[in-house]
Write a protein that holds these residues in place. Structure first.
Motif, mmCIF file in Angstrom:
data_model
loop_
_atom_site.group_PDB
_atom_site.id
_atom_site.type_symbol
_atom_site.label_atom_id
_atom_site.label_comp_id
_atom_site.label_asym_id
_atom_site.label_seq_id
_atom_site.Cartn_x
_atom_site.Cartn_y
_atom_site.Cartn_z
ATOM 1 N N ALA A 124 6.567 -1.018 -6.752
ATOM 2 C CA ALA A 124 6.232 -1.578 -5.445
ATOM 3 C C ALA A 124 6.982 -2.870 -5.139
ATOM 4 C CB ALA A 124 4.727 -1.853 -5.369
ATOM 5 N N MET A 125 7.701 -3.429 -6.117
ATOM 6 C CA MET A 125 8.358 -4.717 -5.908
ATOM 7 C C MET A 125 9.370 -4.713 -4.756
ATOM 8 S SD MET A 125 7.138 -7.088 -7.874
ATOM 9 C CE MET A 125 8.408 -8.298 -8.189
ATOM 10 N N PRO A 126 10.279 -3.711 -4.654
ATOM 11 C CA PRO A 126 11.202 -3.731 -3.514
ATOM 12 C C PRO A 126 10.489 -3.717 -2.170
ATOM 13 C CG PRO A 126 11.959 -2.190 -5.190
ATOM 14 C CD PRO A 126 10.583 -2.601 -5.591
ATOM 15 N N ALA A 127 9.452 -2.892 -2.048
ATOM 16 C CA ALA A 127 8.695 -2.853 -0.794
ATOM 17 C C ALA A 127 7.970 -4.177 -0.556
ATOM 18 C CB ALA A 127 7.695 -1.701 -0.822
ATOM 19 N N LEU A 128 7.473 -4.790 -1.620
ATOM 20 C CA LEU A 128 6.808 -6.085 -1.488
ATOM 21 C C LEU A 128 7.757 -7.114 -0.901
ATOM 22 C CD1 LEU A 128 4.634 -8.243 -2.017
ATOM 23 C CD2 LEU A 128 5.467 -8.356 -4.379
ATOM 24 N N PHE A 129 8.969 -7.184 -1.399
ATOM 25 C CA PHE A 129 9.914 -8.173 -0.892
ATOM 26 C C PHE A 129 10.380 -7.842 0.525
ATOM 27 C CE2 PHE A 129 10.286 -9.624 -5.289
ATOM 28 C CZ PHE A 129 10.344 -10.998 -5.081
ATOM 29 N N LEU A 176 3.521 -1.611 -15.654
ATOM 30 C CA LEU A 176 4.847 -1.109 -16.000
ATOM 31 C C LEU A 176 5.416 -0.149 -14.969
ATOM 32 C CD1 LEU A 176 4.314 -0.486 -19.823
ATOM 33 C CD2 LEU A 176 5.485 -2.419 -18.741
ATOM 34 N N VAL A 177 4.565 0.567 -14.247
ATOM 35 C CA VAL A 177 5.056 1.602 -13.343
ATOM 36 C C VAL A 177 4.731 1.276 -11.887
ATOM 37 C CG1 VAL A 177 4.973 4.056 -12.751
ATOM 38 C CG2 VAL A 177 4.843 3.337 -15.147
ATOM 39 N N GLU A 178 3.452 1.191 -11.566
ATOM 40 C CA GLU A 178 3.041 1.097 -10.160
ATOM 41 C C GLU A 178 3.489 -0.219 -9.522
ATOM 42 O OE1 GLU A 178 -0.975 3.885 -10.385
ATOM 43 O OE2 GLU A 178 -1.084 1.764 -10.949
ATOM 44 N N LEU A 206 0.835 -1.212 0.000
ATOM 45 C CA LEU A 206 0.000 0.000 0.000
ATOM 46 C C LEU A 206 0.862 1.253 0.000
ATOM 47 C CD1 LEU A 206 -2.623 1.623 0.402
ATOM 48 C CD2 LEU A 206 -2.467 1.103 2.849
ATOM 49 N N SER A 207 1.862 1.301 0.872
ATOM 50 C CA SER A 207 2.730 2.477 0.943
ATOM 51 C C SER A 207 3.499 2.678 -0.351
ATOM 52 C CB SER A 207 3.703 2.337 2.121
ATOM 53 O OG SER A 207 3.007 2.199 3.348
ATOM 54 N N ALA A 208 3.957 1.583 -0.960
ATOM 55 C CA ALA A 208 4.728 1.698 -2.192
ATOM 56 C C ALA A 208 3.863 2.192 -3.352
ATOM 57 C CB ALA A 208 5.355 0.348 -2.542
ATOM 58 N N ILE A 209 2.639 1.686 -3.440
ATOM 59 C CA ILE A 209 1.742 2.127 -4.511
ATOM 60 C C ILE A 209 1.441 3.612 -4.373
ATOM 61 C CG2 ILE A 209 -0.596 1.911 -5.441
ATOM 62 C CD1 ILE A 209 1.103 -0.388 -6.278
ATOM 63 N N ARG A 210 1.282 4.073 -3.129
ATOM 64 C CA ARG A 210 0.940 5.471 -2.900
ATOM 65 C C ARG A 210 2.101 6.426 -3.184
ATOM 66 N NH1 ARG A 210 -3.635 6.444 0.140
ATOM 67 N NH2 ARG A 210 -5.264 5.166 -0.821
ATOM 68 N N THR A 211 3.326 5.918 -3.139
ATOM 69 C CA THR A 211 4.495 6.796 -3.302
ATOM 70 C C THR A 211 5.136 6.657 -4.681
ATOM 71 O OG1 THR A 211 5.886 5.106 -2.257
ATOM 72 C CG2 THR A 211 5.003 6.835 -0.834
ATOM 73 N N ASP A 225 6.234 7.586 -8.289
ATOM 74 C CA ASP A 225 6.564 8.883 -8.878
ATOM 75 C C ASP A 225 5.479 9.285 -9.877
ATOM 76 O OD1 ASP A 225 7.662 11.128 -9.928
ATOM 77 O OD2 ASP A 225 9.517 10.189 -10.636
ATOM 78 N N PRO A 226 4.745 10.375 -9.623
ATOM 79 C CA PRO A 226 3.673 10.770 -10.557
ATOM 80 C C PRO A 226 4.192 11.168 -11.928
ATOM 81 C CG PRO A 226 4.018 12.466 -8.897
ATOM 82 C CD PRO A 226 4.826 11.286 -8.470
ATOM 83 N N ASP A 227 5.438 11.630 -12.007
ATOM 84 C CA ASP A 227 6.004 11.976 -13.315
ATOM 85 C C ASP A 227 6.142 10.739 -14.196
ATOM 86 O OD1 ASP A 227 6.183 14.639 -12.593
ATOM 87 O OD2 ASP A 227 8.231 14.429 -11.828
ATOM 88 N N MET A 228 6.484 9.613 -13.588
ATOM 89 C CA MET A 228 6.577 8.380 -14.367
ATOM 90 C C MET A 228 5.206 7.957 -14.875
ATOM 91 S SD MET A 228 9.677 7.346 -14.688
ATOM 92 C CE MET A 228 9.327 5.668 -15.226
#
Length: 268
Positions: A184-189, A178-180, A151-156, A158-161
């Motif tokens: 979030a993968m690093p936070a997921l692991f 491709l982006v979201e 959840l935290s990773a999805i919310r953070t 980069d909006p520019d990406m």
């Protein structure tokens, strides 16, 4: 001029790390073997390491130690996988929908605050002395760290990406894929690392409360007989289960996130 590429640790550095770790393990085992005798500690309080190894051999032959280990390992793996998938799905859903998060977060927080030990007897009453209560307790414990990290990773993200991909006429699924999700993968692991150890705790709690098989059952059985060495055997086996599960997550993380740069440290 481009900066030189960072190199990972050399073979000698890895060898020194492994050697130091093994020396610490040898020191710990030596203290465990001879420390109780030096301190005059009776066997029923802290048995020597060799006594625990001897008891492990007895339990392997007479108490089906391998079978109980396999049952606990199965419960840990199933509870970890199901809890992680549930946490991933809910984390993504809440991350993409602030309204849904506002509606559901109080209930999810209440579920997390409620002690999981209190649920274990209830699950045993509902489902009996089977593997299902242990798996459900593991799912409840694993769910929250995975969910909150995703959840935290999805919310953070980069909006520019996100805007860049939108300018390329990407669909909503492509933006997520491709982006979201990739962001979030690093936070997921990171959440999976925590969850892999918590899964062992959840299964053990379930087996302690209402189990007739598994390492938690052997732990309770050894306690009832006053066999401290058997209790240590069960604890060591549970520790091995947690280490293997954690190691599997680390291996998968390195395989999946191999493209991320690795921090290096140098000493002069």
């Amino acid at each position: 001029m481009p900066a030189p590429a960072k190199r990972g640790p050399s073979f000698n550095d890895k060898a020194k790390t492994v050697t130091g770790s093994l020396l610490l393990l040898a020191l710990f085992l030596a203290l465990w073997e001879w420390g109780p005798g030096w301190l005059g500690m009776p066997e029923f309080i802290l048995p020597r390491f060799s006594r625990v190894v001897q008891e492990a051999g007895v339990m392997w032959s007479n108490s089906n130690l391998l079978g109980h280990f396999g049952i606990t390992a199965l419960e840990v793996v199933v509870g970890f996988l199901l809890g992680s998938l549930l946490g991933l799905a809910v984390g993504v859903a809440l991350g993409l929908s602030p309204r849904a998060e506002a509606m559901l977060s109080p209930y999810i927080l209440a579920l997390q605050i409620a002690p999981k030990v209190a649920f274990a007897p209830l699950f045993v009453m509902w489902l009996g002395y089977t593997i299902y209560p242990k798996i459900i307790v593991a799912i409840l414990i694993v769910f929250f760290p995975v969910m909150i990290n995703v959840l935290s990773a999805i919310r953070t993200v980069d909006p520019d990406m996100v805007n860049l991909v939108r300018t390329l006429n990407a669909s909503r699924w492509q933006i997520f894929h491709l982006v979201e999700f990739r962001s979030a993968m690093p936070a997921l692991f990171s959440g999976l690392r925590i969850a892999s150890t918590l899964a062992v705790i959840g299964v053990t709690v379930g087996e302690l409360v209402g189990g007739n098989q598994g390492l938690g059952f052997l732990l309770v059985d050894g306690e009832g007989q006053g066999n401290t060495a058997a209790v240590f055997v069960a604890i060591c086996a549970l520790t091995v289960t947690g280490i293997v599960t954690y190691g599997a997550v680390v291996w998968a993380e390195r395989r999946v996130l191999h493209y991320l740069p690795k921090a290096t440290t140098t000493t002069k």
